[in-house]
Design a protein around this motif. Structure first.
Motif, PDB file in Angstrom:
ATOM      1  N   LEU A   4       2.830  -1.469   4.709  1.00  0.00           N
ATOM      2  CA  LEU A   4       2.228  -0.152   4.949  1.00  0.00           C
ATOM      3  C   LEU A   4       3.322   0.893   5.003  1.00  0.00           C
ATOM      4  O   LEU A   4       4.152   0.871   5.907  1.00  0.00           O
ATOM      5  N   ASP A   5       3.329   1.777   4.033  1.00  0.00           N
ATOM      6  CA  ASP A   5       4.350   2.830   4.063  1.00  0.00           C
ATOM      7  C   ASP A   5       3.721   4.176   3.710  1.00  0.00           C
ATOM      8  O   ASP A   5       4.046   4.786   2.687  1.00  0.00           O
ATOM      9  N   PRO A   6       2.818   4.638   4.566  1.00  0.00           N
ATOM     10  CA  PRO A   6       2.111   5.887   4.256  1.00  0.00           C
ATOM     11  C   PRO A   6       3.002   7.111   4.477  1.00  0.00           C
ATOM     12  O   PRO A   6       3.970   7.032   5.230  1.00  0.00           O
ATOM     13  N   MET A  30      -5.643   3.711  -6.822  1.00  0.00           N
ATOM     14  CA  MET A  30      -6.815   4.039  -5.996  1.00  0.00           C
ATOM     15  C   MET A  30      -6.429   4.382  -4.565  1.00  0.00           C
ATOM     16  O   MET A  30      -5.305   4.125  -4.133  1.00  0.00           O
ATOM     17  N   ASP A  31      -7.388   4.972  -3.869  1.00  0.00           N
ATOM     18  CA  ASP A  31      -7.183   5.323  -2.476  1.00  0.00           C
ATOM     19  C   ASP A  31      -7.073   4.030  -1.657  1.00  0.00           C
ATOM     20  O   ASP A  31      -7.916   3.138  -1.778  1.00  0.00           O
ATOM     21  N   VAL A  32      -6.048   3.930  -0.856  1.00  0.00           N
ATOM     22  CA  VAL A  32      -5.824   2.738  -0.050  1.00  0.00           C
ATOM     23  C   VAL A  32      -7.043   2.418   0.810  1.00  0.00           C
ATOM     24  O   VAL A  32      -7.418   1.249   0.981  1.00  0.00           O
ATOM     25  N   PHE A  33      -7.674   3.457   1.336  1.00  0.00           N
ATOM     26  CA  PHE A  33      -8.809   3.219   2.235  1.00  0.00           C
ATOM     27  C   PHE A  33     -10.013   2.654   1.488  1.00  0.00           C
ATOM     28  O   PHE A  33     -10.774   1.874   2.037  1.00  0.00           O
ATOM     29  N   THR A  82       0.834  -1.209   0.000  1.00  0.00           N
ATOM     30  CA  THR A  82       0.000   0.000   0.000  1.00  0.00           C
ATOM     31  C   THR A  82       0.867   1.257   0.000  1.00  0.00           C
ATOM     32  O   THR A  82       1.994   1.236   0.478  1.00  0.00           O
ATOM     33  N   PHE A  83       0.332   2.342  -0.512  1.00  0.00           N
ATOM     34  CA  PHE A  83       1.094   3.594  -0.689  1.00  0.00           C
ATOM     35  C   PHE A  83       2.370   3.270  -1.481  1.00  0.00           C
ATOM     36  O   PHE A  83       3.480   3.592  -1.079  1.00  0.00           O
ATOM     37  N   SER A  84       2.166   2.610  -2.600  1.00  0.00           N
ATOM     38  CA  SER A  84       3.280   1.892  -3.237  1.00  0.00           C
ATOM     39  C   SER A  84       4.200   2.751  -4.098  1.00  0.00           C
ATOM     40  O   SER A  84       5.294   2.314  -4.431  1.00  0.00           O
ATOM     41  N   VAL A  86      -0.861  -0.585  -4.539  1.00  0.00           N
ATOM     42  CA  VAL A  86      -1.969   0.377  -4.511  1.00  0.00           C
ATOM     43  C   VAL A  86      -1.441   1.773  -4.160  1.00  0.00           C
ATOM     44  O   VAL A  86      -0.789   1.959  -3.131  1.00  0.00           O
ATOM     45  N   ASP A  87      -1.746   2.717  -5.036  1.00  0.00           N
ATOM     46  CA  ASP A  87      -1.373   4.117  -4.786  1.00  0.00           C
ATOM     47  C   ASP A  87      -2.364   4.989  -5.542  1.00  0.00           C
ATOM     48  O   ASP A  87      -2.806   4.620  -6.625  1.00  0.00           O
ATOM     49  N   LEU A  88      -2.694   6.136  -4.965  1.00  0.00           N
ATOM     50  CA  LEU A  88      -3.721   6.931  -5.651  1.00  0.00           C
ATOM     51  C   LEU A  88      -3.175   7.853  -6.727  1.00  0.00           C
ATOM     52  O   LEU A  88      -3.935   8.440  -7.497  1.00  0.00           O
ATOM     53  N   ALA A  89      -1.863   7.984  -6.796  1.00  0.00           N
ATOM     54  CA  ALA A  89      -1.295   8.875  -7.822  1.00  0.00           C
ATOM     55  C   ALA A  89      -1.290   8.172  -9.184  1.00  0.00           C
ATOM     56  O   ALA A  89      -0.825   7.037  -9.297  1.00  0.00           O
ATOM     57  N   ALA A 145       8.528  -0.103  -5.362  1.00  0.00           N
ATOM     58  CA  ALA A 145       9.843  -0.655  -4.992  1.00  0.00           C
ATOM     59  C   ALA A 145       9.708  -1.922  -4.131  1.00  0.00           C
ATOM     60  O   ALA A 145      10.393  -2.923  -4.369  1.00  0.00           O
ATOM     61  N   PHE A 146       8.814  -1.891  -3.157  1.00  0.00           N
ATOM     62  CA  PHE A 146       8.645  -3.084  -2.315  1.00  0.00           C
ATOM     63  C   PHE A 146       8.092  -4.260  -3.125  1.00  0.00           C
ATOM     64  O   PHE A 146       8.455  -5.412  -2.886  1.00  0.00           O
ATOM     65  N   SER A 147       7.209  -3.958  -4.086  1.00  0.00           N
ATOM     66  CA  SER A 147       6.626  -5.033  -4.905  1.00  0.00           C
ATOM     67  C   SER A 147       7.710  -5.709  -5.753  1.00  0.00           C
ATOM     68  O   SER A 147       7.714  -6.935  -5.919  1.00  0.00           O
TER      69      SER A 147
HETATM   70  N1  SAH Z   1       6.174   3.002  -0.306  1.00  0.00           N
HETATM   71  C1  SAH Z   1       6.742   3.873  -1.296  1.00  0.00           C
HETATM   72  C2  SAH Z   1       6.824   5.306  -0.880  1.00  0.00           C
HETATM   73  C3  SAH Z   1       5.519   5.902  -0.474  1.00  0.00           C
HETATM   74  S1  SAH Z   1       5.436   7.601  -0.770  1.00  0.00           S
HETATM   75  C4  SAH Z   1       8.120   3.346  -1.702  1.00  0.00           C
HETATM   76  O1  SAH Z   1       8.569   2.367  -1.144  1.00  0.00           O
HETATM   77  O2  SAH Z   1       8.736   3.909  -2.577  1.00  0.00           O
HETATM   78  C5  SAH Z   1       3.791   7.904  -0.350  1.00  0.00           C
HETATM   79  C6  SAH Z   1       2.810   7.533  -1.440  1.00  0.00           C
HETATM   80  O3  SAH Z   1       1.521   7.499  -0.846  1.00  0.00           O
HETATM   81  C7  SAH Z   1       2.711   8.518  -2.591  1.00  0.00           C
HETATM   82  O4  SAH Z   1       3.047   7.838  -3.785  1.00  0.00           O
HETATM   83  C8  SAH Z   1       1.247   8.964  -2.593  1.00  0.00           C
HETATM   84  O5  SAH Z   1       0.710   9.078  -3.894  1.00  0.00           O
HETATM   85  C9  SAH Z   1       0.590   7.847  -1.836  1.00  0.00           C
HETATM   86  N2  SAH Z   1      -0.664   8.140  -1.146  1.00  0.00           N
HETATM   87  C10 SAH Z   1      -0.932   9.138  -0.272  1.00  0.00           C
HETATM   88  N3  SAH Z   1      -2.184   9.013   0.232  1.00  0.00           N
HETATM   89  C11 SAH Z   1      -2.714   7.895  -0.317  1.00  0.00           C
HETATM   90  C12 SAH Z   1      -3.966   7.218  -0.187  1.00  0.00           C
HETATM   91  N4  SAH Z   1      -4.923   7.681   0.615  1.00  0.00           N
HETATM   92  N5  SAH Z   1      -4.159   6.103  -0.908  1.00  0.00           N
HETATM   93  C13 SAH Z   1      -3.201   5.632  -1.745  1.00  0.00           C
HETATM   94  N6  SAH Z   1      -2.002   6.216  -1.883  1.00  0.00           N
HETATM   95  C14 SAH Z   1      -1.757   7.335  -1.194  1.00  0.00           C
END
Ligand code: SAH
Length: 398
Positions: free
Chosen positions: A300-302, A279-282, A228-230, A250-253, A234-236
């Protein structure tokens, strides 16, 4: 830059500064109003005018600048910066020699003696991060010092302070020969496409190097992995290389999708064997519950703080809830990799969040690995906030 000013430190903070605390903080100073132009050299003295330290004025988050020396006679000049940079580079000797890892941090702010400045190395390219207008006032001296000390392909810079307007992309080149991006760097033998002239982020966060390696080498084999917040995945990529059955990123950007495909391809992995969702993680958590999905490993890396259309996430306030939602879709005996880069709380409090989340969900767990910053992200004991990274590998027992 030359008109030096004197800051008076309140009695109660004197011992802290004597012990080497590096940051100029509002609550410690009696006469902050003398500060006018960022980049001004400041001397800290106690209420009886005894010298405590010398540094510069620069606004960075809640700080007002950094102390650079506790020696009254030391000047903040070219030689000063050369000495600091050289000492830092010497300490990264093993990194420079490692053929499997060609990107790392060569200068880490106050940990290497200059708060507000970090420098990263990407296979011959240097990227300087300026965290305040104040430190940016020393740009010429610092770039000259860097140029004197090392050979490089090119230097790029990121201005991480308010430049009075929008961040200007594609304008970070400083000197040398412009790179053709992406360049491919290596980390633990894994390839990464990085872009040094595409906004503030390069495509990889170097501080998670050991965590990624641990996922690949110890935990990924045969697992279904949710990342999540991927960001660029890199982790994948590491999980896939470690033999994961499938990864879901999963990342919303919007950019995260092509960027993740690119990192898979850079390592000869077929992205079609993996799931990438913008998409939004939530919302993803809700979707996963509805579809009865569960994962053997959830990462989880928010960010410390993020605002999306529907949610505001703050690590300090919302991590427990994030963990609760994660626990619900983690298989029994599965692993949760909980990470935070929030400097607002330490490891003990973070472990408290984990305890609370499992208690609230009537679950049991065991902590099986923990990480903080790697050696190239050097920190000092006088400034605990500098050691911001906390990563805990949690095994869900039930
Ligand atoms: N885990 C990543 C770094 C995360 S950076 C790595 O290993 O490289 C934080 C990321 O969270 C950003 O790409 C941003 O787009 C994403 N993000 C922030 N809020 C989010 C949400 N609610 N749902 C999904 N992604 C989100």
């Amino acid at each position: 830059m030359s008109n030096e000013v004197q800051l008076k430190v309140k009695d109660k903070f004197v011992s802290k500064y004597k012990a080497g605390f590096p940051q100029i903080n509002k609550e410690a100073i009696l006469n902050l109003d003398v500060l006018k132009d960022e980049g001004t050299i400041v001397s800290l003295v106690d209420e009886k005018n005894n010298f405590l330290g010398k540094g510069y004025y620069g606004r960075q988050n809640k700080g007002f600048g950094w102390i650079l020396t506790q020696k009254e006679t030391e000047s903040i000049d070219q030689q000063f910066f050369v000495n600091k940079l050289r000492a830092a580079f010497d300490q990264r000797h093993a990194f420079y020699k490692d053929k499997d890892t060609t990107a790392f941090r060569v200068f880490n702010g106050e940990g290497d003696g200059i708060g507000g400045l970090t420098i990263e190395y990407y296979d011959g390219y240097y990227v300087i991060n300026w965290y305040s207008h104040g430190i940016y006032c020393f740009k010429d001296l610092i770039i000259q010092s860097l140029t004197n000390l090392v050979d490089f392909k090119a230097i790029y810079e990121k201005k991480r302070f308010d430049v009075g307007g929008k961040y200007v992309e594609d304008d970070d080149f400083v000197s040398g020969e412009r790179g053709q991006f992406p360049i491919i760097i290596k980390e633990n033998g894994v390839n990464f496409a990085v872009y040094l002239n595409e906004g503030p982020m390069t495509g990889i966060f170097l501080d998670q190097r050991q965590v990624r390696k641990t996922i690949r080498d110890k935990y990924a084999k045969g697992k279904t992995v949710l990342n999540t917040f991927s960001y660029t995945g890199a982790f994948s990529v590491y999980a896939a290389l470690g033999g994961a059955k499938e990864t879901t990123s999963v990342d919303l950007a919007n950019r995260s999708l092509p960027k993740t495909v690119e990192q898979f391809q850079a390592n000869g992995i077929d992205e079609n064997d993996h799931v990438i969702r913008v998409m939004d993680v939530f919302n993803y958590f809700k979707y996963a519950i509805k579809k009865n999905l569960s994962f053997d490993m959830v990462i989880l890396d928010p960010p410390s703080f993020a605002r999306s259309k529907k949610h505001t996430f703050s690590a300090a306030k919302d991590y427990v809830k994030l963990l609760e939602e994660t626990i619900a879709i983690t298989a029994d005996k599965g692993i949760i990799v909980a990470s935070t880069n929030s400097s607002g709380f330490g490891m003990d409090k973070f472990k408290g969040f984990i305890e609370k989340a499992f208690k609230n969900t009537n679950g049991q767990y065991k902590i099986i690995d923990t990480f903080s910053l790697p050696d190239d992200f050097k920190t000092i004991k006088q400034y605990k906030e500098g050691n911001y990274l906390k990563v805990v590998f949690i095994k869900k027992i039930k």
